[in-house]
Design a protein around this motif. Structure first.
Motif, PDB file in Angstrom:
ATOM      1  N   PHE A  48      25.093 -29.312  -3.388  1.00 35.02           N
ATOM      2  CA  PHE A  48      25.279 -29.814  -4.518  1.00 35.02           C
ATOM      3  C   PHE A  48      24.464 -29.436  -5.664  1.00 35.02           C
ATOM      4  O   PHE A  48      23.145 -29.072  -5.512  1.00 35.02           O
ATOM      5  N   ARG A  49      25.107 -29.078  -6.748  1.00 33.20           N
ATOM      6  CA  ARG A  49      24.251 -28.321  -7.713  1.00 33.20           C
ATOM      7  C   ARG A  49      24.574 -29.170  -9.286  1.00 33.20           C
ATOM      8  O   ARG A  49      25.792 -29.491  -9.224  1.00 33.20           O
ATOM      9  N   LEU A  50      23.569 -29.226 -10.168  1.00 32.00           N
ATOM     10  CA  LEU A  50      23.757 -29.990 -11.402  1.00 32.00           C
ATOM     11  C   LEU A  50      23.258 -28.825 -12.250  1.00 32.00           C
ATOM     12  O   LEU A  50      22.105 -28.680 -12.348  1.00 32.00           O
ATOM     13  N   ASP A  51      24.211 -28.419 -13.158  1.00 27.23           N
ATOM     14  CA  ASP A  51      23.677 -27.192 -14.046  1.00 27.23           C
ATOM     15  C   ASP A  51      24.128 -27.427 -15.329  1.00 27.23           C
ATOM     16  O   ASP A  51      25.235 -28.388 -15.698  1.00 27.23           O
ATOM     17  N   LEU A  52      23.462 -26.685 -16.346  1.00 27.87           N
ATOM     18  CA  LEU A  52      23.746 -26.891 -17.824  1.00 27.87           C
ATOM     19  C   LEU A  52      24.557 -25.426 -18.330  1.00 27.87           C
ATOM     20  O   LEU A  52      23.847 -24.466 -17.907  1.00 27.87           O
ATOM     21  N   TYR A  53      25.522 -25.581 -18.954  1.00 27.80           N
ATOM     22  CA  TYR A  53      26.147 -24.403 -19.865  1.00 27.80           C
ATOM     23  C   TYR A  53      26.158 -24.578 -21.272  1.00 27.80           C
ATOM     24  O   TYR A  53      26.602 -25.564 -21.519  1.00 27.80           O
ATOM     25  N   ASN A  54      26.301 -23.482 -21.688  1.00 29.35           N
ATOM     26  CA  ASN A  54      26.239 -23.424 -23.263  1.00 29.35           C
ATOM     27  C   ASN A  54      27.839 -23.264 -23.515  1.00 29.35           C
ATOM     28  O   ASN A  54      28.666 -23.116 -22.705  1.00 29.35           O
ATOM     29  N   SER A  55      28.370 -23.405 -24.901  1.00 29.06           N
ATOM     30  CA  SER A  55      29.834 -23.284 -25.291  1.00 29.06           C
ATOM     31  C   SER A  55      30.350 -22.061 -24.797  1.00 29.06           C
ATOM     32  O   SER A  55      31.644 -21.749 -24.728  1.00 29.06           O
ATOM     33  N   LEU A  56      29.569 -20.907 -24.624  1.00 29.86           N
ATOM     34  CA  LEU A  56      30.225 -19.603 -24.172  1.00 29.86           C
ATOM     35  C   LEU A  56      30.249 -19.532 -22.681  1.00 29.86           C
ATOM     36  O   LEU A  56      30.769 -18.479 -22.183  1.00 29.86           O
ATOM     37  N   SER A  62      19.272 -25.048 -14.713  1.00 33.89           N
ATOM     38  CA  SER A  62      19.563 -25.874 -13.317  1.00 33.89           C
ATOM     39  C   SER A  62      18.863 -26.953 -13.350  1.00 33.89           C
ATOM     40  O   SER A  62      17.460 -26.877 -13.358  1.00 33.89           O
ATOM     41  N   ILE A  63      19.408 -28.135 -13.317  1.00 36.87           N
ATOM     42  CA  ILE A  63      19.066 -29.310 -13.516  1.00 36.87           C
ATOM     43  C   ILE A  63      18.669 -29.923 -11.969  1.00 36.87           C
ATOM     44  O   ILE A  63      17.428 -30.567 -12.046  1.00 36.87           O
ATOM     45  N   ALA A  64      19.318 -29.845 -10.999  1.00 30.92           N
ATOM     46  CA  ALA A  64      19.093 -30.307  -9.766  1.00 30.92           C
ATOM     47  C   ALA A  64      20.080 -29.695  -8.585  1.00 30.92           C
ATOM     48  O   ALA A  64      21.107 -29.156  -9.131  1.00 30.92           O
ATOM     49  N   ARG A  65      19.485 -29.478  -7.575  1.00 34.85           N
ATOM     50  CA  ARG A  65      20.073 -28.892  -6.545  1.00 34.85           C
ATOM     51  C   ARG A  65      19.558 -29.684  -5.144  1.00 34.85           C
ATOM     52  O   ARG A  65      18.605 -30.006  -4.964  1.00 34.85           O
ATOM     53  N   GLY A  66      20.611 -29.618  -4.102  1.00 31.78           N
ATOM     54  CA  GLY A  66      20.232 -30.219  -2.676  1.00 31.78           C
ATOM     55  C   GLY A  66      21.415 -30.291  -2.165  1.00 31.78           C
ATOM     56  O   GLY A  66      22.559 -30.063  -2.266  1.00 31.78           O
ATOM     57  N   ALA A  75      16.117 -37.834 -16.228  1.00 32.58           N
ATOM     58  CA  ALA A  75      15.638 -37.869 -17.795  1.00 32.58           C
ATOM     59  C   ALA A  75      15.510 -36.334 -17.942  1.00 32.58           C
ATOM     60  O   ALA A  75      14.335 -35.746 -17.747  1.00 32.58           O
ATOM     61  N   TRP A  76      16.460 -35.537 -18.735  1.00 32.40           N
ATOM     62  CA  TRP A  76      16.237 -34.097 -19.006  1.00 32.40           C
ATOM     63  C   TRP A  76      15.793 -33.925 -20.128  1.00 32.40           C
ATOM     64  O   TRP A  76      16.703 -34.606 -21.239  1.00 32.40           O
ATOM     65  N   ARG A  77      15.108 -33.024 -20.568  1.00 30.36           N
ATOM     66  CA  ARG A  77      14.748 -32.601 -21.915  1.00 30.36           C
ATOM     67  C   ARG A  77      14.946 -31.222 -22.237  1.00 30.36           C
ATOM     68  O   ARG A  77      14.758 -30.347 -21.459  1.00 30.36           O
ATOM     69  N   PRO A  78      15.636 -30.862 -23.250  1.00 31.05           N
ATOM     70  CA  PRO A  78      16.018 -29.535 -23.794  1.00 31.05           C
ATOM     71  C   PRO A  78      14.499 -28.760 -24.189  1.00 31.05           C
ATOM     72  O   PRO A  78      14.101 -29.310 -25.212  1.00 31.05           O
ATOM     73  N   ASP A  79      14.383 -27.724 -23.445  1.00 35.29           N
ATOM     74  CA  ASP A  79      13.206 -26.848 -23.840  1.00 35.29           C
ATOM     75  C   ASP A  79      13.615 -25.541 -24.500  1.00 35.29           C
ATOM     76  O   ASP A  79      14.346 -24.638 -23.808  1.00 35.29           O
ATOM     77  N   LYS A  80      13.318 -25.582 -25.798  1.00 34.47           N
ATOM     78  CA  LYS A  80      13.737 -24.293 -26.713  1.00 34.47           C
ATOM     79  C   LYS A  80      15.037 -23.869 -26.887  1.00 34.47           C
ATOM     80  O   LYS A  80      15.311 -22.955 -26.811  1.00 34.47           O
ATOM     81  N   LEU A  81      16.145 -25.122 -26.741  1.00 38.30           N
ATOM     82  CA  LEU A  81      17.333 -24.756 -26.942  1.00 38.30           C
ATOM     83  C   LEU A  81      17.868 -25.152 -28.223  1.00 38.30           C
ATOM     84  O   LEU A  81      17.356 -26.009 -28.741  1.00 38.30           O
ATOM     85  N   PRO A  82      18.696 -24.182 -28.897  1.00 37.53           N
ATOM     86  CA  PRO A  82      19.067 -24.642 -30.138  1.00 37.53           C
ATOM     87  C   PRO A  82      20.369 -25.806 -30.434  1.00 37.53           C
ATOM     88  O   PRO A  82      21.007 -25.984 -29.178  1.00 37.53           O
ATOM     89  N   ARG A  91      28.591 -30.091  -9.070  1.00 31.02           N
ATOM     90  CA  ARG A  91      29.634 -29.557  -8.145  1.00 31.02           C
ATOM     91  C   ARG A  91      28.946 -29.557  -6.642  1.00 31.02           C
ATOM     92  O   ARG A  91      27.902 -29.417  -6.667  1.00 31.02           O
ATOM     93  N   SER A  92      29.939 -29.898  -5.846  1.00 26.10           N
ATOM     94  CA  SER A  92      29.710 -29.670  -4.522  1.00 26.10           C
ATOM     95  C   SER A  92      30.609 -28.676  -3.811  1.00 26.10           C
ATOM     96  O   SER A  92      31.527 -28.117  -4.412  1.00 26.10           O
ATOM     97  N   ALA A  93      30.982 -28.513  -2.626  1.00 32.14           N
ATOM     98  CA  ALA A  93      31.692 -27.717  -1.749  1.00 32.14           C
ATOM     99  C   ALA A  93      33.018 -27.930  -2.074  1.00 32.14           C
ATOM    100  O   ALA A  93      33.783 -27.082  -2.023  1.00 32.14           O
ATOM    101  N   SER A  94      33.588 -29.122  -2.566  1.00 32.87           N
ATOM    102  CA  SER A  94      34.872 -29.476  -2.325  1.00 32.87           C
ATOM    103  C   SER A  94      35.212 -30.336  -3.917  1.00 32.87           C
ATOM    104  O   SER A  94      36.241 -30.440  -4.020  1.00 32.87           O
ATOM    105  N   TYR A  95      34.366 -30.191  -4.815  1.00 30.67           N
ATOM    106  CA  TYR A  95      34.711 -31.065  -6.005  1.00 30.67           C
ATOM    107  C   TYR A  95      33.644 -30.461  -7.087  1.00 30.67           C
ATOM    108  O   TYR A  95      32.560 -30.087  -6.859  1.00 30.67           O
ATOM    109  N   LYS A  96      34.109 -30.316  -8.344  1.00 29.67           N
ATOM    110  CA  LYS A  96      33.670 -30.000  -9.691  1.00 29.67           C
ATOM    111  C   LYS A  96      34.038 -30.711 -10.703  1.00 29.67           C
ATOM    112  O   LYS A  96      35.163 -31.142 -10.967  1.00 29.67           O
ATOM    113  N   VAL A  97      33.289 -31.378 -11.372  1.00 34.07           N
ATOM    114  CA  VAL A  97      33.235 -32.032 -12.790  1.00 34.07           C
ATOM    115  C   VAL A  97      32.289 -31.676 -13.786  1.00 34.07           C
ATOM    116  O   VAL A  97      31.151 -31.039 -13.493  1.00 34.07           O
ATOM    117  N   LEU A  98      32.968 -31.523 -15.124  1.00 33.51           N
ATOM    118  CA  LEU A  98      32.097 -31.372 -16.370  1.00 33.51           C
ATOM    119  C   LEU A  98      32.308 -32.259 -17.250  1.00 33.51           C
ATOM    120  O   LEU A  98      32.938 -33.244 -17.384  1.00 33.51           O
TER     121      LEU A  98
END
Length: 105
Positions: A48-56, A62-66, A75-82, A91-98
């Protein structure tokens, strides 16, 4: 065309069912400016992965993995992001959501 001369159409195949054991709740508050709360309900049983992507579509964080995680809150805080539009992807092996989020400084 005589109806007796035609072949019957095969029955439509049912769509495969995707087994989901977890759910990504819409992160809040949205828009946010200092902290974003991300909730995953249920249990993940595969990579399982929890990631952050920009509009491009570029990977930003990478927020979480396991492998086997029970429902959790981050509780996620943006560090130096515009400011801008971002996407939280779970996402996991069989499912993904945005989920779309908006960061305002």
């Amino acid at each position: 065309v005589n109806p007796a001369d035609t072949l019957p159409l095969p029955a439509p195949r049912p769509k495969p069912t995707i087994l989901r054991t977890w759910e990504l709740v819409q992160p809040y508050p949205n828009p946010f400016n200092s902290m974003l709360t991300i909730v995953v309900k249920g249990r993940t049983f595969s990579d399982f992965r929890l990631d952050l992507y920009n509009s491009l579509g570029q990977h930003v964080d990478s927020i979480a993995r396991g492998e086997s995680l029970s429902g959790f809150v981050i509780a996620w805080r943006p560090d130096k992001l515009p400011s801008g539009v971002y996407f939280v992807q779970a996402r996991s092996a069989s499912y993904k959501v945005l989920r779309k989020i908006l960061y305002l400084k």
